[in-house]
Design a protein around this motif. Structure first.
Motif, PDB file in Angstrom:
ATOM      1  N   LEU A   1     -72.560  -9.766  22.259  1.00  0.00           N
ATOM      2  CA  LEU A   1     -72.985  -9.062  23.549  1.00  0.00           C
ATOM      3  C   LEU A   1     -72.555  -9.985  24.731  1.00  0.00           C
ATOM      4  N   LEU A   2     -72.849 -11.068  24.728  1.00  0.00           N
ATOM      5  CA  LEU A   2     -72.589 -12.390  25.665  1.00  0.00           C
ATOM      6  C   LEU A   2     -71.133 -12.527  25.791  1.00  0.00           C
ATOM      7  N   SER A   3     -70.423 -12.650  24.566  1.00  0.00           N
ATOM      8  CA  SER A   3     -69.013 -12.770  24.555  1.00  0.00           C
ATOM      9  C   SER A   3     -68.020 -11.389  25.183  1.00  0.00           C
ATOM     10  N   LEU A   4     -68.787 -10.111  24.817  1.00  0.00           N
ATOM     11  CA  LEU A   4     -68.048  -8.917  25.717  1.00  0.00           C
ATOM     12  C   LEU A   4     -68.270  -9.184  26.983  1.00  0.00           C
ATOM     13  N   GLY A   5     -69.737  -9.581  27.397  1.00  0.00           N
ATOM     14  CA  GLY A   5     -70.072  -9.776  28.857  1.00  0.00           C
ATOM     15  C   GLY A   5     -69.137 -10.553  29.401  1.00  0.00           C
ATOM     16  N   SER A   6     -68.790 -11.754  28.908  1.00  0.00           N
ATOM     17  CA  SER A   6     -68.114 -12.702  29.683  1.00  0.00           C
ATOM     18  C   SER A   6     -66.698 -12.365  29.768  1.00  0.00           C
ATOM     19  N   THR A   7     -66.080 -11.655  28.639  1.00  0.00           N
ATOM     20  CA  THR A   7     -64.651 -10.926  28.586  1.00  0.00           C
ATOM     21  C   THR A   7     -64.680  -9.928  29.692  1.00  0.00           C
ATOM     22  N   GLU A   8     -65.776  -9.187  30.068  1.00  0.00           N
ATOM     23  CA  GLU A   8     -65.677  -8.311  31.031  1.00  0.00           C
ATOM     24  C   GLU A   8     -65.576  -9.058  32.554  1.00  0.00           C
ATOM     25  N   CYS A   9     -66.180  -9.988  32.721  1.00  0.00           N
ATOM     26  CA  CYS A   9     -66.144 -10.868  33.853  1.00  0.00           C
ATOM     27  C   CYS A   9     -64.691 -11.185  34.191  1.00  0.00           C
ATOM     28  N   PHE A  10     -64.038 -11.827  33.111  1.00  0.00           N
ATOM     29  CA  PHE A  10     -62.588 -12.174  33.364  1.00  0.00           C
ATOM     30  C   PHE A  10     -61.775 -11.012  33.428  1.00  0.00           C
ATOM     31  N   LEU A  11     -62.071 -10.050  32.688  1.00  0.00           N
ATOM     32  CA  LEU A  11     -61.095  -8.653  32.905  1.00  0.00           C
ATOM     33  C   LEU A  11     -61.137  -8.457  34.505  1.00  0.00           C
TER      34      LEU A  11
ATOM     35  N   SER B   1     -41.890  -7.291  39.380  1.00  0.00           N
ATOM     36  CA  SER B   1     -41.418  -8.632  38.853  1.00  0.00           C
ATOM     37  C   SER B   1     -42.382  -9.668  38.469  1.00  0.00           C
ATOM     38  N   LEU B   2     -43.558  -9.860  39.642  1.00  0.00           N
ATOM     39  CA  LEU B   2     -44.538 -10.603  39.284  1.00  0.00           C
ATOM     40  C   LEU B   2     -45.635 -10.180  38.304  1.00  0.00           C
ATOM     41  N   MET B   3     -46.140  -9.018  38.235  1.00  0.00           N
ATOM     42  CA  MET B   3     -46.954  -8.565  37.211  1.00  0.00           C
ATOM     43  C   MET B   3     -46.278  -7.867  36.201  1.00  0.00           C
ATOM     44  N   ASN B   4     -45.507  -8.677  35.644  1.00  0.00           N
ATOM     45  CA  ASN B   4     -44.694  -7.766  34.252  1.00  0.00           C
ATOM     46  C   ASN B   4     -45.633  -7.796  33.258  1.00  0.00           C
ATOM     47  N   SER B   5     -45.012  -7.119  32.174  1.00  0.00           N
ATOM     48  CA  SER B   5     -45.559  -7.021  30.884  1.00  0.00           C
ATOM     49  C   SER B   5     -46.154  -8.020  30.027  1.00  0.00           C
ATOM     50  N   VAL B   6     -45.368  -9.195  30.084  1.00  0.00           N
ATOM     51  CA  VAL B   6     -45.652 -10.339  29.353  1.00  0.00           C
ATOM     52  C   VAL B   6     -46.931 -11.090  30.241  1.00  0.00           C
ATOM     53  N   LEU B   7     -46.941 -11.101  31.423  1.00  0.00           N
ATOM     54  CA  LEU B   7     -48.019 -11.714  32.044  1.00  0.00           C
ATOM     55  C   LEU B   7     -49.352 -10.904  31.944  1.00  0.00           C
ATOM     56  N   SER B   8     -48.998  -9.363  31.868  1.00  0.00           N
ATOM     57  CA  SER B   8     -50.179  -8.612  31.710  1.00  0.00           C
ATOM     58  C   SER B   8     -50.867  -9.051  30.353  1.00  0.00           C
ATOM     59  N   VAL B   9     -50.129  -9.215  29.187  1.00  0.00           N
ATOM     60  CA  VAL B   9     -50.446  -9.304  27.877  1.00  0.00           C
ATOM     61  C   VAL B   9     -51.387 -10.422  27.848  1.00  0.00           C
ATOM     62  N   GLN B  10     -50.592 -11.615  28.414  1.00  0.00           N
ATOM     63  CA  GLN B  10     -51.275 -12.923  28.628  1.00  0.00           C
ATOM     64  C   GLN B  10     -52.529 -13.040  29.119  1.00  0.00           C
ATOM     65  N   LEU B  11     -52.570 -12.601  30.373  1.00  0.00           N
ATOM     66  CA  LEU B  11     -53.943 -12.382  31.013  1.00  0.00           C
ATOM     67  C   LEU B  11     -55.177 -11.842  30.319  1.00  0.00           C
ATOM     68  N   VAL B  12     -54.604 -10.418  29.559  1.00  0.00           N
ATOM     69  CA  VAL B  12     -55.562  -9.776  28.790  1.00  0.00           C
ATOM     70  C   VAL B  12     -56.322 -10.841  27.665  1.00  0.00           C
ATOM     71  N   LEU B  13     -55.075 -11.224  26.790  1.00  0.00           N
ATOM     72  CA  LEU B  13     -55.506 -12.105  25.752  1.00  0.00           C
ATOM     73  C   LEU B  13     -56.252 -13.324  26.161  1.00  0.00           C
ATOM     74  N   SER B  14     -56.124 -13.970  27.257  1.00  0.00           N
ATOM     75  CA  SER B  14     -56.839 -15.281  27.715  1.00  0.00           C
ATOM     76  C   SER B  14     -58.130 -14.768  28.132  1.00  0.00           C
ATOM     77  N   SER B  15     -58.283 -13.412  28.720  1.00  0.00           N
ATOM     78  CA  SER B  15     -59.770 -12.947  29.167  1.00  0.00           C
ATOM     79  C   SER B  15     -60.610 -12.657  27.726  1.00  0.00           C
ATOM     80  N   TRP B  16     -60.045 -12.153  26.692  1.00  0.00           N
ATOM     81  CA  TRP B  16     -60.651 -11.984  25.361  1.00  0.00           C
ATOM     82  C   TRP B  16     -61.028 -13.351  24.733  1.00  0.00           C
ATOM     83  N   LEU B  17     -60.132 -14.215  24.747  1.00  0.00           N
ATOM     84  CA  LEU B  17     -60.221 -15.341  23.884  1.00  0.00           C
ATOM     85  C   LEU B  17     -61.183 -16.256  24.780  1.00  0.00           C
TER      86      LEU B  17
END
Length: 317
Positions: free
Chosen positions: A113-123, A143-159
């Protein structure tokens, strides 16, 4: 008597003498608990259906294949698991069919629960940053918010969310519990564990406070700074229609952020809260049951593109 003392000492040396906890849930008559069970079950069903519908809608509509909706899908996916980690067990507790929880499962629920809560904050912080780029740099957005950066930001949030809580969960698992074994809650949380522990809890309290500052406050600062730039950029737009259109792209996210951070900061950003377990129970209900239900409705009602996609689905049918 000597054997019992030796066993107790051995248990304490191993880290815990309590093998399982009893969750009290909500006090009251059988009828009031049944009413709560119906509310919890209905809210849970609507939450899962609502968030799953958003994921399906984005998946099947090519017009919604943008970073903003990719982030929204991740948020909806997270909300489903966040409420699933609480509601089924809470219903079992209120019905009296599943009031016990083993020590290991208690720590696992707390970590989850705390991990998912923290992930939500980052997301939510990532989504604020996305809206900042979309409104402040509209011509360079793709060009700034491309698909690669989007995936990186989401993975960083979960991790980041799961790594932030790992140490906290480990320290909590090392606490000694000698009894009583009754938790005045419908889930396992940090405050309940601290209240029941018979060992020194300051490392866990300190870790909780520091993690709260890092996760909640840091992500909140990113969100606030993003919105300062967003609002200043919107105010510079000459036409009233242009300002309204720009603000409508972030109004849903702003509503979700306000609700989430308001309840989360009350729960976790404090040095200690062992004396307010009943109030925590109420806030946890709002955070884990009500908020995941509100999010899909907020995004559906306040987002023009989602409403148009929904209209197309119903017109086809």
């Amino acid at each position: 008597s000597l054997q019992i003392n030796l066993n107790t000492w051995e248990d304490m040396a191993n880290g815990t003498s309590v093998e399982e906890f009893i969750l009290l849930g909500f006090p009251g008559t059988w009828h009031s608990r049944i009413s709560l069970v119906v509310v919890f079950a209905l809210t849970y069903s609507l939450t899962v259906i609502g968030n799953a519908s958003i994921i399906a809608l984005v998946w099947t509509n090519r017009n919604l294949h943008t970073p903003m909706y990719f982030f929204l899908c991740n948020l909806s996916f997270l909300e489903i698991w966040y409420t699933t980690g609480v509601v089924p067990k809470a219903i079992g507790v209120m019905l009296g069919t599943s009031q016990t929880i083993s020590f290991s499962v208690c720590i696992l629920q707390l970590f989850f629960l705390l991990s998912l809560g923290s992930t939500e904050c980052f997301l939510l912080a990532v989504m604020a940053y996305d809206r900042y780029i979309a409104i402040c740099y509209p011509l360079r957005y793709s060009s700034l918010m491309n698909s690669v950066l989007s995936v990186q930001l989401v993975l960083s949030s979960w991790l980041g969310g799961f790594l932030a809580i790992s140490l906290l969960a480990f320290l909590t698992s090392r606490l000694t519990f000698c009894g009583p074994d009754v938790i005045n809650h419908f889930l396992c949380d940090i405050d309940s564990c601290l209240a029941l522990s018979c060992s020194d809890t300051w490392p866990v309290e300190l870790a909780t406070f520091l993690v709260s500052i890092i996760v909640v406050v840091a992500s909140c600062v990113v969100t606030l700074v993003s919105y300062v730039y967003i609002i200043s950029s919107i105010l510079r737009i000459q036409s009233a229609h242009g300002r309204k259109k720009a603000f409508s792209t972030c109004s849903a996210h702003l509503s979700v952020v306000t609700i989430w951070y308001g309840s989360t900061m009350f729960l976790y950003v404090k040095p200690s809260a062992q004396n307010s377990l009943d109030l925590n129970k109420l806030m946890n209900t709002f955070n884990t049951v009500v908020t995941p239900l509100l999010n899909p409705f907020i995004y559906t009602l306040r987002n023009k593109e989602v409403k148009q996609a929904l209209r197309r689905v119903f017109q086809k049918k």
